[in-house]
Design an enzyme around this catalytic site. Structure first.
Site, mmCIF file in Angstrom:
data_model
loop_
_atom_site.group_PDB
_atom_site.id
_atom_site.type_symbol
_atom_site.label_atom_id
_atom_site.label_comp_id
_atom_site.label_asym_id
_atom_site.label_seq_id
_atom_site.Cartn_x
_atom_site.Cartn_y
_atom_site.Cartn_z
ATOM 1 N N SER A 317 -0.163 -5.272 -32.016
ATOM 2 C CA SER A 317 -1.407 -6.014 -32.171
ATOM 3 C C SER A 317 -2.553 -5.111 -32.648
ATOM 4 C CB SER A 317 -1.742 -6.715 -30.845
ATOM 5 O OG SER A 317 -2.763 -7.671 -31.005
ATOM 6 N N ASP A 328 -2.607 3.122 -44.480
ATOM 7 C CA ASP A 328 -2.838 2.611 -45.832
ATOM 8 C C ASP A 328 -4.002 3.305 -46.527
ATOM 9 O OD1 ASP A 328 -0.744 0.942 -45.362
ATOM 10 O OD2 ASP A 328 -1.863 -0.931 -45.593
ATOM 11 N N LYS A 342 3.273 -7.595 -34.302
ATOM 12 C CA LYS A 342 2.472 -8.766 -33.934
ATOM 13 C C LYS A 342 1.269 -8.826 -34.877
ATOM 14 C CE LYS A 342 -0.040 -11.071 -30.190
ATOM 15 N NZ LYS A 342 -1.360 -11.134 -30.824
#
Length: 419
Positions: A317, A328, A342
């Site tokens: 999460s 990224d 999740k």
């Protein structure tokens, strides 16, 4: 005159029909009972907020109409019917929280909890109760329960068919009371774990400065180690204090340990990402209309030193939002195992009787527009998590941590200032 009589008759009949029709339209609708009103209250929240506007490919209005025809004699019976309604969405994260459950959730995100200290989820494919992670230092953690374990029984009662909240209810109890959890672990026979319930202090951050010598030269490197166990109301402030303190102590590189961190408050994950990023997208959110929003880094980071993030199957999460943002944006190297997966965002809604409703309102994507739900994030360096004692986490006996230290003490990484 004779020719006008049929017209008069038709007029009278028409007037009578209009009066009767208006009377029918104006008659009051049957009044709803308090239980029916509460069911309708929950239905309306889901109708307006739920991410899937097909409601799992069913007529959501018809679902309500059918349930209103059921006898609802008391609140517990209404809760059961509401649970059935929400189950039809096939989304374990959209759920009703009874007043005591709602208070417990609010308490846990505020920094305090009583119980065994397990974060759990339902395996959507197998319908089994899966451990996301034990809270660090909790009774479950001390008993040896690990991420990805499956809890098949609670005090001898099968967990098959139980909702998340029903399972949580069975694991709750007074401080000092005991509960036996039957655990299935890959490659091992099922075994029973005796867990003594306790009050759990949720200070989510452990941080200290560690001096490690470079291989070969023996030159010391100061590494700040920060272990974040949960994104609760204290997390943002505590991480900021930890980074500032470690910077003052001369930290040259960092290890951010998100292993077995089940998530928590979305905003905390976003704010903590900004501590490490000067600029760049942190996360994209996508609502039921397909509208994409984003959260951005928009200020000076607290440090630009090299960073390794440790992840495992219990990283979920908000932890995945943070890990995905740092990966990224090429701000950090991820070491460990594939994360939980999740990628859904829930909002909490207060209900009129003191209960609460958790509703999936959006999904998120990493800055590279990767949807990680049920897939997780793959680390840059994969190192399996060994079975180690809780007091060995973050030591040389911990292979994932040792790998992070090794990477941070290479000349290329320290000199680069970033991965």
């Amino acid at each position: 005159m004779r020719k006008q009589i049929p017209s008069i008759k038709r007029l009278i009949i028409l007037l009578v029909w209009i009066v009767v029709g208006l009377g029918t339209l104006a008659s009051p609708a049957l009044a709803l009972t308090d239980e029916q009103k509460f069911l309708s209250e929950v239905w309306r929240v889901v109708d307006r907020a739920y991410i899937d506007d097909t409601f799992n490919h069913q007529n959501w209005w018809l679902v309500r109409e059918k349930l209103l025809k059921k006898p609802l004699e008391n609140r517990e019976q209404t809760y059961e019917v509401i649970q059935q309604m929400l189950t039809s969405l096939d989304d374990p994260f959209t759920r009703l929280l009874k007043p005591d459950q709602y208070r417990t959730l609010q308490t846990s995100t505020s920094g305090e909890l009583t119980g065994v200290g397990l974060q759990i989820a339902l395996d959507g494919e197998k319908g089994k109760l899966r451990v996301i992670a034990p809270i660090a230092g909790s009774p479950a953690d001390k008993a040896g329960i690990q991420p990805a374990d499956t809890i098949s029984k609670i005090d001898g009662v099968s967990t098959e068919g139980l909702s998340l909240d029903e399972a949580a209810d069975r694991m709750r109890g007074p401080v000092g009371s005991r509960v036996i959890l039957t655990v299935e672990r890959e490659g091992r026979a099922p075994s029973d774990f005796l867990v003594v319930r306790d009050r759990i202090a949720l200070n989510p951050v452990i941080a200290d400065l560690r001096t490690v010598n470079k291989p070969g030269s023996g030159e010391p490197v100061k590494i700040g180690y920060i272990r974040l166990s949960q994104f609760n109301a204290n997390a943002t402030t505590e991480v900021a204090h930890a980074i500032s303190r470690l910077e003052e102590q001369g930290a040259e590189a960092y290890i951010l340990d998100l292993r077995s961190n089940p998530g928590g408050l979305l905003q905390a994950g976003i704010d903590i990402a900004r501590f490490w990023l000067d600029q760049g997208t942190i996360v994209y959110t996508v609502n039921r209309q397909g509208v994409i929003g984003s959260f951005e880094a928009m200020g000076q980071a607290l440090t630009s030193d090299p960073l390794i993030v440790l992840v495992n199957q219990g990283t979920a999460s908000a932890s995945e939002i943070l890990a995905g943002a740092l990966k990224d944006n090429k701000r950090a190297t991820l070491v460990g195992e594939r994360t939980f997966g999740k990628g859904l965002i829930q909002s909490l809604f207060d209900l009129s009787d003191g209960s609460g409703l958790a509703v999936t309102v959006a999904k998120y994507e990493t800055p590279n527009h990767t949807d990680i739900n049920k897939l997780g994030i793959n680390p840059d360096v994969t190192i399996p998590l060994d079975s180690i004692r809780s007091d060995e986490v973050g030591t040389q006996a911990d292979r994932q941590y040792a790998t992070a230290v090794e990477l941070l003490t290479t000349d290329s990484m320290v000199a680069a200032g970033a991965p």
